[in-house]
Design a protein around this motif. Structure first.
Motif, PDB file in Angstrom:
ATOM      1  N   VAL A  36       2.075 -15.769   5.557  1.00  0.00           N
ATOM      2  CA  VAL A  36       1.755 -15.721   4.127  1.00  0.00           C
ATOM      3  C   VAL A  36       2.610 -14.624   3.518  1.00  0.00           C
ATOM      4  O   VAL A  36       2.644 -13.498   4.010  1.00  0.00           O
ATOM      5  CB  VAL A  36       0.260 -15.420   3.882  1.00  0.00           C
ATOM      6  CG1 VAL A  36      -0.028 -15.314   2.393  1.00  0.00           C
ATOM      7  CG2 VAL A  36      -0.609 -16.475   4.535  1.00  0.00           C
ATOM      8  N   ILE A  37       3.300 -14.957   2.434  1.00  0.00           N
ATOM      9  CA  ILE A  37       4.143 -13.986   1.738  1.00  0.00           C
ATOM     10  C   ILE A  37       3.420 -13.580   0.458  1.00  0.00           C
ATOM     11  O   ILE A  37       2.981 -14.427  -0.316  1.00  0.00           O
ATOM     12  CB  ILE A  37       5.520 -14.590   1.425  1.00  0.00           C
ATOM     13  CG1 ILE A  37       6.214 -14.967   2.743  1.00  0.00           C
ATOM     14  CG2 ILE A  37       6.355 -13.603   0.614  1.00  0.00           C
ATOM     15  CD1 ILE A  37       7.476 -15.742   2.567  1.00  0.00           C
ATOM     16  N   HIS A  38       3.290 -12.284   0.275  1.00  0.00           N
ATOM     17  CA  HIS A  38       2.605 -11.738  -0.901  1.00  0.00           C
ATOM     18  C   HIS A  38       3.625 -11.210  -1.904  1.00  0.00           C
ATOM     19  O   HIS A  38       4.691 -10.746  -1.520  1.00  0.00           O
ATOM     20  CB  HIS A  38       1.659 -10.605  -0.489  1.00  0.00           C
ATOM     21  CG  HIS A  38       0.519 -11.078   0.343  1.00  0.00           C
ATOM     22  ND1 HIS A  38      -0.703 -11.382  -0.193  1.00  0.00           N
ATOM     23  CD2 HIS A  38       0.423 -11.322   1.676  1.00  0.00           C
ATOM     24  CE1 HIS A  38      -1.517 -11.784   0.775  1.00  0.00           C
ATOM     25  NE2 HIS A  38      -0.857 -11.759   1.912  1.00  0.00           N
ATOM     26  N   LEU A  69      -5.835  -8.594 -12.020  1.00  0.00           N
ATOM     27  CA  LEU A  69      -7.286  -8.709 -11.920  1.00  0.00           C
ATOM     28  C   LEU A  69      -7.900  -7.506 -11.229  1.00  0.00           C
ATOM     29  O   LEU A  69      -9.112  -7.370 -11.144  1.00  0.00           O
ATOM     30  CB  LEU A  69      -7.667  -9.996 -11.183  1.00  0.00           C
ATOM     31  CG  LEU A  69      -7.169 -11.285 -11.828  1.00  0.00           C
ATOM     32  CD1 LEU A  69      -7.541 -12.491 -10.966  1.00  0.00           C
ATOM     33  CD2 LEU A  69      -7.725 -11.436 -13.230  1.00  0.00           C
ATOM     34  N   GLY A  70      -7.053  -6.632 -10.703  1.00  0.00           N
ATOM     35  CA  GLY A  70      -7.541  -5.410 -10.066  1.00  0.00           C
ATOM     36  C   GLY A  70      -7.837  -5.603  -8.596  1.00  0.00           C
ATOM     37  O   GLY A  70      -7.534  -6.629  -8.002  1.00  0.00           O
ATOM     38  N   GLY A  71      -8.410  -4.603  -8.015  1.00  0.00           N
ATOM     39  CA  GLY A  71      -8.764  -4.662  -6.605  1.00  0.00           C
ATOM     40  C   GLY A  71      -7.618  -4.309  -5.677  1.00  0.00           C
ATOM     41  O   GLY A  71      -7.765  -4.322  -4.476  1.00  0.00           O
ATOM     42  N   GLY A  72      -6.438  -4.018  -6.231  1.00  0.00           N
ATOM     43  CA  GLY A  72      -5.305  -3.637  -5.395  1.00  0.00           C
ATOM     44  C   GLY A  72      -4.733  -4.771  -4.567  1.00  0.00           C
ATOM     45  O   GLY A  72      -4.029  -4.537  -3.606  1.00  0.00           O
ATOM     46  N   THR A  73      -5.064  -6.006  -4.920  1.00  0.00           N
ATOM     47  CA  THR A  73      -4.567  -7.126  -4.130  1.00  0.00           C
ATOM     48  C   THR A  73      -3.221  -7.607  -4.668  1.00  0.00           C
ATOM     49  O   THR A  73      -2.920  -7.472  -5.848  1.00  0.00           O
ATOM     50  CB  THR A  73      -5.565  -8.295  -4.147  1.00  0.00           C
ATOM     51  OG1 THR A  73      -5.743  -8.729  -5.497  1.00  0.00           O
ATOM     52  CG2 THR A  73      -6.893  -7.884  -3.555  1.00  0.00           C
ATOM     53  N   TYR A  74      -2.430  -8.160  -3.799  1.00  0.00           N
ATOM     54  CA  TYR A  74      -1.135  -8.716  -4.148  1.00  0.00           C
ATOM     55  C   TYR A  74      -1.226 -10.241  -4.037  1.00  0.00           C
ATOM     56  O   TYR A  74      -1.728 -10.758  -3.038  1.00  0.00           O
ATOM     57  CB  TYR A  74      -0.055  -8.165  -3.223  1.00  0.00           C
ATOM     58  CG  TYR A  74       0.162  -6.683  -3.445  1.00  0.00           C
ATOM     59  CD1 TYR A  74       1.150  -6.246  -4.304  1.00  0.00           C
ATOM     60  CD2 TYR A  74      -0.654  -5.740  -2.832  1.00  0.00           C
ATOM     61  CE1 TYR A  74       1.350  -4.893  -4.541  1.00  0.00           C
ATOM     62  CE2 TYR A  74      -0.462  -4.385  -3.064  1.00  0.00           C
ATOM     63  CZ  TYR A  74       0.534  -3.973  -3.914  1.00  0.00           C
ATOM     64  OH  TYR A  74       0.725  -2.642  -4.160  1.00  0.00           O
ATOM     65  N   PRO A  75      -0.759 -10.965  -5.045  1.00  0.00           N
ATOM     66  CA  PRO A  75      -0.922 -12.422  -5.038  1.00  0.00           C
ATOM     67  C   PRO A  75      -0.119 -13.077  -3.924  1.00  0.00           C
ATOM     68  O   PRO A  75       0.966 -12.622  -3.568  1.00  0.00           O
ATOM     69  CB  PRO A  75      -0.385 -12.838  -6.409  1.00  0.00           C
ATOM     70  CG  PRO A  75       0.554 -11.754  -6.802  1.00  0.00           C
ATOM     71  CD  PRO A  75      -0.018 -10.497  -6.212  1.00  0.00           C
ATOM     72  N   ARG A  76      -0.684 -14.141  -3.373  1.00  0.00           N
ATOM     73  CA  ARG A  76       0.032 -14.947  -2.382  1.00  0.00           C
ATOM     74  C   ARG A  76       1.013 -15.837  -3.129  1.00  0.00           C
ATOM     75  O   ARG A  76       0.626 -16.558  -4.040  1.00  0.00           O
ATOM     76  CB  ARG A  76      -0.945 -15.787  -1.575  1.00  0.00           C
ATOM     77  CG  ARG A  76      -1.756 -14.955  -0.614  1.00  0.00           C
ATOM     78  CD  ARG A  76      -2.801 -15.795   0.102  1.00  0.00           C
ATOM     79  NE  ARG A  76      -4.050 -15.059  -0.048  1.00  0.00           N
ATOM     80  CZ  ARG A  76      -5.201 -15.569  -0.380  1.00  0.00           C
ATOM     81  NH1 ARG A  76      -5.313 -16.861  -0.577  1.00  0.00           N
ATOM     82  NH2 ARG A  76      -6.251 -14.819  -0.503  1.00  0.00           N
ATOM     83  N   VAL A  77       2.286 -15.776  -2.732  1.00  0.00           N
ATOM     84  CA  VAL A  77       3.295 -16.566  -3.439  1.00  0.00           C
ATOM     85  C   VAL A  77       3.872 -17.692  -2.585  1.00  0.00           C
ATOM     86  O   VAL A  77       4.486 -18.611  -3.112  1.00  0.00           O
ATOM     87  CB  VAL A  77       4.445 -15.684  -3.972  1.00  0.00           C
ATOM     88  CG1 VAL A  77       3.917 -14.718  -5.027  1.00  0.00           C
ATOM     89  CG2 VAL A  77       5.139 -14.936  -2.855  1.00  0.00           C
ATOM     90  N   ALA A  78       3.672 -17.641  -1.277  1.00  0.00           N
ATOM     91  CA  ALA A  78       4.169 -18.702  -0.401  1.00  0.00           C
ATOM     92  C   ALA A  78       3.457 -18.628   0.932  1.00  0.00           C
ATOM     93  O   ALA A  78       2.958 -17.568   1.327  1.00  0.00           O
ATOM     94  CB  ALA A  78       5.670 -18.561  -0.197  1.00  0.00           C
TER      95      ALA A  78
END
Length: 64
Positions: A41-43, A50-59
């Motif tokens: 999974v690439i972030h 949206l907060g929470g320190g998460t990085y979106p999954r892009v692939a």
């Protein structure tokens, strides 16, 4: 400090029909045979608004 699992090189190519192939190199301490068939999974690089320190999954995909 960069993650030790961060890709060290990336790239992609497409043909005239828009079909593409992407590649990236990383060292997670395992060899080819140990990685083959596992998911990756690439972030994204920017934290989610949206907060929470998460990085979106892009692939994502299965290593072949």
């Amino acid at each position: 400090m960069a993650s030790p699992l961060a890709p060290t090189g990336t790239g992609y190519s497409t043909d005239e029909d828009g079909e593409g192939v992407a590649y990236f190199f990383f060292n997670n301490g395992f060899g080819y045979d140990d990685n083959k068939g596992h998911a990756v999974v690439i972030h994204g690089e920017v934290a989610s608004p949206l907060g929470g320190g998460t990085y979106p999954r892009v692939a994502c995909g299965i290593l072949q």
